[in-house]
Design an enzyme around this catalytic site. Structure first.
Site, PDB file in Angstrom:
ATOM      1  N   LYS A   1       0.849  -1.203   0.000  1.00  0.00           N
ATOM      2  CA  LYS A   1       0.000   0.000   0.000  1.00  0.00           C
ATOM      3  C   LYS A   1       0.882   1.251   0.000  1.00  0.00           C
ATOM      4  O   LYS A   1       2.100   1.158   0.233  1.00  0.00           O
ATOM      5  CB  LYS A   1      -0.907  -0.039   1.232  1.00  0.00           C
ATOM      6  CG  LYS A   1      -0.143  -0.100   2.534  1.00  0.00           C
ATOM      7  CD  LYS A   1      -0.983  -0.645   3.675  1.00  0.00           C
ATOM      8  CE  LYS A   1      -0.148  -0.657   4.945  1.00  0.00           C
ATOM      9  NZ  LYS A   1      -0.846  -1.255   6.077  1.00  0.00           N
TER      10      LYS A   1
ATOM     11  N   TYR B   1      15.727  30.227   6.152  1.00  0.00           N
ATOM     12  CA  TYR B   1      14.592  30.963   6.695  1.00  0.00           C
ATOM     13  C   TYR B   1      14.771  31.210   8.188  1.00  0.00           C
ATOM     14  O   TYR B   1      15.126  30.297   8.944  1.00  0.00           O
ATOM     15  CB  TYR B   1      13.296  30.175   6.478  1.00  0.00           C
ATOM     16  CG  TYR B   1      12.784  30.215   5.053  1.00  0.00           C
ATOM     17  CD1 TYR B   1      12.492  31.421   4.421  1.00  0.00           C
ATOM     18  CD2 TYR B   1      12.587  29.031   4.348  1.00  0.00           C
ATOM     19  CE1 TYR B   1      12.017  31.453   3.116  1.00  0.00           C
ATOM     20  CE2 TYR B   1      12.103  29.050   3.044  1.00  0.00           C
ATOM     21  CZ  TYR B   1      11.815  30.272   2.435  1.00  0.00           C
ATOM     22  OH  TYR B   1      11.354  30.293   1.158  1.00  0.00           O
TER      23      TYR B   1
HETATM   24  C1  PLP Z   1       0.034  -2.119   6.660  1.00  0.00           C
HETATM   25  C2  PLP Z   1      -0.463  -3.429   7.101  1.00  0.00           C
HETATM   26  C3  PLP Z   1       0.415  -4.499   7.261  1.00  0.00           C
HETATM   27  C4  PLP Z   1       1.917  -4.344   7.208  1.00  0.00           C
HETATM   28  O1  PLP Z   1       2.317  -3.755   8.417  1.00  0.00           O
HETATM   29  P1  PLP Z   1       3.861  -3.439   8.774  1.00  0.00           P
HETATM   30  O2  PLP Z   1       3.810  -2.948  10.169  1.00  0.00           O
HETATM   31  O3  PLP Z   1       4.283  -2.374   7.810  1.00  0.00           O
HETATM   32  O4  PLP Z   1       4.610  -4.691   8.590  1.00  0.00           O
HETATM   33  C5  PLP Z   1      -0.122  -5.744   7.537  1.00  0.00           C
HETATM   34  N1  PLP Z   1      -1.463  -5.896   7.685  1.00  0.00           N
HETATM   35  C6  PLP Z   1      -2.337  -4.871   7.562  1.00  0.00           C
HETATM   36  C7  PLP Z   1      -3.784  -5.100   7.755  1.00  0.00           C
HETATM   37  C8  PLP Z   1      -1.860  -3.601   7.294  1.00  0.00           C
HETATM   38  O5  PLP Z   1      -2.712  -2.580   7.200  1.00  0.00           O
END
Ligand code: PLP
Length: 354
Positions: free
Chosen positions: A43, A252
């Site tokens: 994602k 800045y």
């Molecule tokens: C993002 C996510 C993961 C992966 O989690 P990490 O902490 O990045 O390993 C796994 N399961 C779900 C449901 C997630 O939303």
């Protein structure tokens, strides 16, 4: 791409990505759970690294289960490698039904609510995944909702850990609840562990593990420290070097003032590239020989200033590697490794090396 930009154009900042490190991280995670399949959370554009290339590389390494948040993210990778399976973590709204049908060969919704279950059944839904909330209280069916699942064709039944990065009783509590779910839900596979959960041991692995962060170089728990390798290396070219006199401020609001004549290098990198203000006065770059060069003054949108050592022979046009060791960068910036990666943004030229 714009016709005005030649194919061999070199941008003044780039993200070097290590294929070897990504694969090594995948293999280490897989080896922690030899009885389970190892999927990948891709994602947020593969945690900022570029989902398409991450999926290609991991699919080559044997990964078959990919997790995205939304249908737009599923559509962006659905065409890549036909035999993969994509799970859409946020499930299914009415507005998603058409795209879910179009992608049915490769993608499944992860149903999270009674309304989503009804929507999927109403759409004539076939194979799906379900998320059961065992205590994160964020997204997922309640244990009381489980009778609604009768009649669904469930491929993977998931739950998500809230505190796997810490040693707290909540982990065992969620595990016990998930074991109870497993005895009541008919699904082909069960999946509980994210990156940190994988380090909690075999009880947490079930049939499928779902790392995200650790694939991309984030160390989720102490157990993984020496095994997880950095994947993303931002680099930027020096745009200008100037000498400022003692008493002159830089950037800045002149938050840094030279105590003695100092050579200042300015590079193209800024908070619009995810190099957020928290790195002001705390971040550092590294020369190709590994000499640390401190970030001074305030990080601005597109520019960062650094104080060069007196003996430095760097010149305009030289490249610096930004110190983006995720544990160190998190301490420097006050951001989590998740935020550091997913903020990287679209302005870098991305190069997968080795
Ligand atoms: C993002 C996510 C993961 C992966 O989690 P990490 O902490 O990045 O390993 C796994 N399961 C779900 C449901 C997630 O939303």
């Amino acid at each position: 791409m714009n016709d005005a930009i030649p194919p061999d154009f070199v941008a003044p900042h780039r993200l070097i990505l290590s294929r070897a490190a990504l694969i090594a991280n995948y293999r280490w995670l897989q080896a922690q759970a030899p009885g389970a399949a190892c999927g990948a959370a891709v994602k947020a554009d593969g945690y900022g690294l570029g989902a398409a290339e991450v999926v290609r590389i991991l699919a080559d390494a044997g990964c078959r289960d990919f997790f995205v948040a939304s249908w737009a993210e599923a559509a962006a990778i659905a065409h890549l490698v036909p035999p993969v399976s994509i799970s859409v973590l946020h499930g299914l709204r009415d507005a998603d039904v058409a795209v879910a049908r179009a992608l049915a060969q490769v993608a499944r919704p992860v149903l999270n609510t009674p309304v989503q279950v009804a929507c999927w059944l109403g759409a004539g839904g076939d194979a799906c995944d379900v998320m059961v909330d065992t205590g994160i209280n964020r997204l997922g069916l309640s244990i009381d909702d489980l009778p609604l699942l009768d009649g669904l064709n469930i491929t993977t039944c998931l739950s998500h850990l809230a505190s796997a990065d810490a040693d707290v009783p909540q982990n065992a509590q969620q595990l016990a609840r998930f074991q109870a779910v497993r005895s009541r839900v008919a699904a082909t596979r069960f999946s509980l562990a994210n990156s940190a959960g994988i380090c909690l041991g075999a009880d947490y692995h079930f049939d499928l593990i779902r790392p995200g962060l650790a694939l991309y170089g984030g160390v989720p728990r102490g157990e993984a420290t020496t095994h997880i390798h950095q994947v993303a290396f931002p680099e930027a070219q020096i745009l200008q070097i100037r000498t400022v006199a003692a008493g002159e401020g830089v950037g800045y609001n002149a938050t840094w003032v030279a105590e003695r004549p100092t050579r200042i290098a300015t590079i193209q990198l800024g908070y619009a590239d995810g190099y957020l203000r928290g790195f002001s006065g705390t971040g550092q770059a590294l020369t190709l020989d590994g000499v640390a060069i401190p970030v001074i003054g305030r990080v601005s949108m597109d520019l960062v200033t650094l104080a060069l050592p007196d003996e430095s022979e760097l010149v305009e046009g030289d490249w610096l590697r930004i110190d983006f060791d995720l544990a160190r960068a998190a301490t420097q910036s006050g951001l989590s490794p998740y935020e550091l990666l997913t903020s990287l943004g679209g302005r870098y030229q991305r190069f997968w090396a080795d």
